[in-house]
Design an enzyme around this catalytic site. Structure first.
Site, PDB file in Angstrom:
ATOM      1  CB  CYS A 174      -0.958  -0.007   1.183  1.00  0.00           C
ATOM      2  SG  CYS A 174      -1.988  -1.471   1.235  1.00  0.00           S
TER       3      CYS A 174
ATOM      4  CG  HIS B 283      -3.154   3.488   2.514  1.00  0.00           C
ATOM      5  ND1 HIS B 283      -3.635   3.121   1.282  1.00  0.00           N
ATOM      6  CD2 HIS B 283      -3.187   2.368   3.287  1.00  0.00           C
ATOM      7  CE1 HIS B 283      -3.934   1.834   1.300  1.00  0.00           C
ATOM      8  NE2 HIS B 283      -3.681   1.358   2.503  1.00  0.00           N
TER       9      HIS B 283
ATOM     10  CG  ASN C  41      -6.685  -0.683   1.639  1.00  0.00           C
ATOM     11  OD1 ASN C  41      -5.997  -0.353   0.675  1.00  0.00           O
ATOM     12  ND2 ASN C  41      -6.164  -1.141   2.759  1.00  0.00           N
TER      13      ASN C  41
HETATM   14  N1  COA Z   1     -18.144  -8.539  10.327  1.00  0.00           N
HETATM   15  C1  COA Z   1     -18.548  -8.828  11.573  1.00  0.00           C
HETATM   16  N2  COA Z   1     -17.702  -9.165  12.552  1.00  0.00           N
HETATM   17  C2  COA Z   1     -16.390  -9.220  12.249  1.00  0.00           C
HETATM   18  C3  COA Z   1     -15.914  -8.938  10.971  1.00  0.00           C
HETATM   19  C4  COA Z   1     -16.852  -8.592   9.990  1.00  0.00           C
HETATM   20  N3  COA Z   1     -16.493  -8.274   8.733  1.00  0.00           N
HETATM   21  N4  COA Z   1     -14.579  -9.052  10.966  1.00  0.00           N
HETATM   22  C5  COA Z   1     -14.213  -9.406  12.216  1.00  0.00           C
HETATM   23  N5  COA Z   1     -15.323  -9.518  12.987  1.00  0.00           N
HETATM   24  C6  COA Z   1     -15.406  -9.884  14.390  1.00  0.00           C
HETATM   25  C7  COA Z   1     -14.203 -10.648  14.894  1.00  0.00           C
HETATM   26  O1  COA Z   1     -14.350 -12.024  14.617  1.00  0.00           O
HETATM   27  C8  COA Z   1     -14.269 -10.361  16.370  1.00  0.00           C
HETATM   28  O2  COA Z   1     -15.239 -11.178  16.961  1.00  0.00           O
HETATM   29  P1  COA Z   1     -15.042 -11.772  18.453  1.00  0.00           P
HETATM   30  O3  COA Z   1     -14.951 -10.544  19.328  1.00  0.00           O
HETATM   31  O4  COA Z   1     -16.239 -12.607  18.630  1.00  0.00           O
HETATM   32  O5  COA Z   1     -13.742 -12.517  18.392  1.00  0.00           O
HETATM   33  C9  COA Z   1     -14.790  -8.923  16.431  1.00  0.00           C
HETATM   34  O6  COA Z   1     -15.448  -8.673  15.172  1.00  0.00           O
HETATM   35  C10 COA Z   1     -13.714  -7.889  16.635  1.00  0.00           C
HETATM   36  O7  COA Z   1     -12.665  -8.191  15.712  1.00  0.00           O
HETATM   37  P2  COA Z   1     -11.361  -7.324  15.669  1.00  0.00           P
HETATM   38  O8  COA Z   1     -10.432  -7.933  14.678  1.00  0.00           O
HETATM   39  O9  COA Z   1     -10.879  -7.087  17.070  1.00  0.00           O
HETATM   40  O10 COA Z   1     -11.974  -5.961  15.105  1.00  0.00           O
HETATM   41  P3  COA Z   1     -11.264  -4.575  14.939  1.00  0.00           P
HETATM   42  O11 COA Z   1     -11.972  -3.545  15.688  1.00  0.00           O
HETATM   43  O12 COA Z   1      -9.772  -4.683  15.124  1.00  0.00           O
HETATM   44  O13 COA Z   1     -11.528  -4.271  13.395  1.00  0.00           O
HETATM   45  C11 COA Z   1     -10.308  -4.292  11.322  1.00  0.00           C
HETATM   46  C12 COA Z   1     -10.993  -5.124  12.410  1.00  0.00           C
HETATM   47  C13 COA Z   1      -9.726  -5.225  10.295  1.00  0.00           C
HETATM   48  C14 COA Z   1     -11.375  -3.414  10.679  1.00  0.00           C
HETATM   49  C15 COA Z   1      -9.210  -3.385  11.983  1.00  0.00           C
HETATM   50  O14 COA Z   1      -8.392  -4.172  12.817  1.00  0.00           O
HETATM   51  C16 COA Z   1      -8.356  -2.698  10.977  1.00  0.00           C
HETATM   52  O15 COA Z   1      -8.825  -1.896  10.183  1.00  0.00           O
HETATM   53  N6  COA Z   1      -7.037  -2.956  10.999  1.00  0.00           N
HETATM   54  C17 COA Z   1      -6.139  -2.385  10.031  1.00  0.00           C
HETATM   55  C18 COA Z   1      -6.199  -3.225   8.789  1.00  0.00           C
HETATM   56  C19 COA Z   1      -5.650  -2.546   7.582  1.00  0.00           C
HETATM   57  O16 COA Z   1      -5.680  -1.343   7.478  1.00  0.00           O
HETATM   58  N7  COA Z   1      -5.174  -3.339   6.631  1.00  0.00           N
HETATM   59  C20 COA Z   1      -4.681  -2.871   5.393  1.00  0.00           C
HETATM   60  C21 COA Z   1      -3.345  -2.264   5.562  1.00  0.00           C
HETATM   61  S1  COA Z   1      -2.811  -1.478   4.129  1.00  0.00           S
END
Ligand code: COA
Length: 331
Positions: A111, A258, A288
């Site tokens: 990215c 980004h 993204n």
């Molecule tokens: N829909 C519903 N629930 C979801 C889900 C979805 N699409 N994806 C994950 N969950 C659930 C998980 O299983 C977890 O459930 P649990 O509490 O029962 O275990 C819960 O939601 C929380 O998951 P978590 O991973 O802690 O959520 P989060 O607040 O960290 O959000 C992201 C997840 C991916 C949105 C966030 O971590 C993020 O944006 N990270 C950066 C990723 C990124 O930018 N990547 C590209 C880089 S260039």
């Protein structure tokens, strides 16, 4: 000498996939996705490729710059999702444009790729090796996404953005007294965190290795680790870039970041103590698109007339590697 962006362009697939469409594929909801990421829909390839999207974006950037393909010296494509290992995407773009006089190669910094490519172009132009460059970020991530993994498939989209960068002998002073062009760039990587955001290519499976390794060909991500990295590293590298040229955040008109997650962008704004209104966003409609997000947003903001001559921009991002970078420039 002035090294400046004189044209921008972008190209997106026609097909729109909404969060409601994803509700039918994985256990998720529109509400969860919007609240955690800010994304409502994304564009997904219906046959468009990394090279056709890239060429579409380049044509628009060239048109804006008032240049023809035969005037292009260098084509640099940042991508982590090329359709071919050989030839590289930049050579395919060269053919599609008919830019027969250009050198062409790809660069992969995920990215952060567009920023790294922009910085590479700057170095070539500054050294006097080339007079201009088409710098492109282009991705079809939909083929690398595991459409059964709700943790990743909700985030990504496909698209391409391009910038035409030119070197001129004269200094260009804008009406607000600022000197146009690139001012500073910072880039970095932390390979020790490589596996928190990964996607395997073919394993080493040559004729002399008896045991074949099974590998997932899809994107795998530890979202929270990436989140922590981004919210710490992005404001730090922006501050570093500004410090190097004796500028403060108040001297910046637009922060083109980004587009990975609205919460990450809000956190960066808060850490830098900058009004969120200076952080344009389009993640809501296109998600993204890895290396394509920064140039697509730049093009959108430029074409809308929001960026004026003399505005100072910070472009900054992060991605797999893990990589990060920031560029400071005056329009
Ligand atoms: N829909 C519903 N629930 C979801 C889900 C979805 N699409 N994806 C994950 N969950 C659930 C998980 O299983 C977890 O459930 P649990 O509490 O029962 O275990 C819960 O939601 C929380 O998951 P978590 O991973 O802690 O959520 P989060 O607040 O960290 O959000 C992201 C997840 C991916 C949105 C966030 O971590 C993020 O944006 N990270 C950066 C990723 C990124 O930018 N990547 C590209 C880089 S260039």
């Amino acid at each position: 000498m002035t090294i400046a962006i004189t044209g921008t362009g972008s190209a997106l697939p026609e097909k729109i996939v909404t969060n409601f469409d994803l509700e039918k594929l994985v256990e998720t909801t529109d509400e969860w996705i919007q609240k955690r990421t800010g994304i409502a829909e994304r564009r997904i390839s219906d046959g468009e490729t990394v090279s056709t999207l890239a060429a579409g974006a380049c044509k628009k950037a060239l048109e804006m710059a008032g240049k023809t393909a035969d005037e292009v010296d260098l084509i640099l494509v940042a991508t982590c999702s090329p359709e071919m290992l050989l030839p590289c995407c930049a050579c395919q773009v060269q053919e599609l444009l008919g830019a027969s006089g250009a050198a062409a190669f790809d660069l992969n910094a995920a990215c952060s790729g567009f920023l790294f490519a922009l910085n590479t172009a700057y170095a070539y132009l500054h050294a006097g090796i080339y007079r201009n460059a088409l710098v492109v970020g282009s991705e079809v991530l939909s083929k690398l996404v595991d459409w059964k993994d709700r943790g990743t498939c909700i985030l990504f989209g496909d698209g391409a953005g391009a910038a035409f960068v030119e070197a001129g002998a004269e200094a260009i002073i804008r009406s607000n007294g600022r000197r146009a062009g690139m001012e500073c760039m910072v880039q970095g990587a932390d390979g020790t965190k490589g596996m928190v955001l990964s996607c395997a290519e073919r394993a080493v499976n040559n004729a002399f290795i008896p045991e074949r390794q099974a590998e997932s060909p899809y994107i795998r991500m530890d979202g929270q680790e990436v989140y922590k990295f981004a919210t710490k590293q992005v404001p730090a590298c922006i501050q570093d870039a500004l410090d190097r040229v004796g500028l403060a955040v108040e001297d910046v008109d637009w922060f083109i970041l980004h587009q990975a997650n609205v919460r990450i962008i809000e956190s960066v704004a808060k850490r830098l103590k900058v009004d969120i209104a200076k952080f344009p966003m389009n993640i809501h409609q296109i998600g993204n698109m890895s290396s394509a997000t920064i140039p697509v947003l730049l093009d959108e903001w430029n074409r809308s007339g929001s960026i004026r001559e003399g505005d100072r921009l910070v472009l900054s991002g992060f991605g797999a590697g893990l990589t990060y970078g920031a560029s400071v420039l005056v329009w």
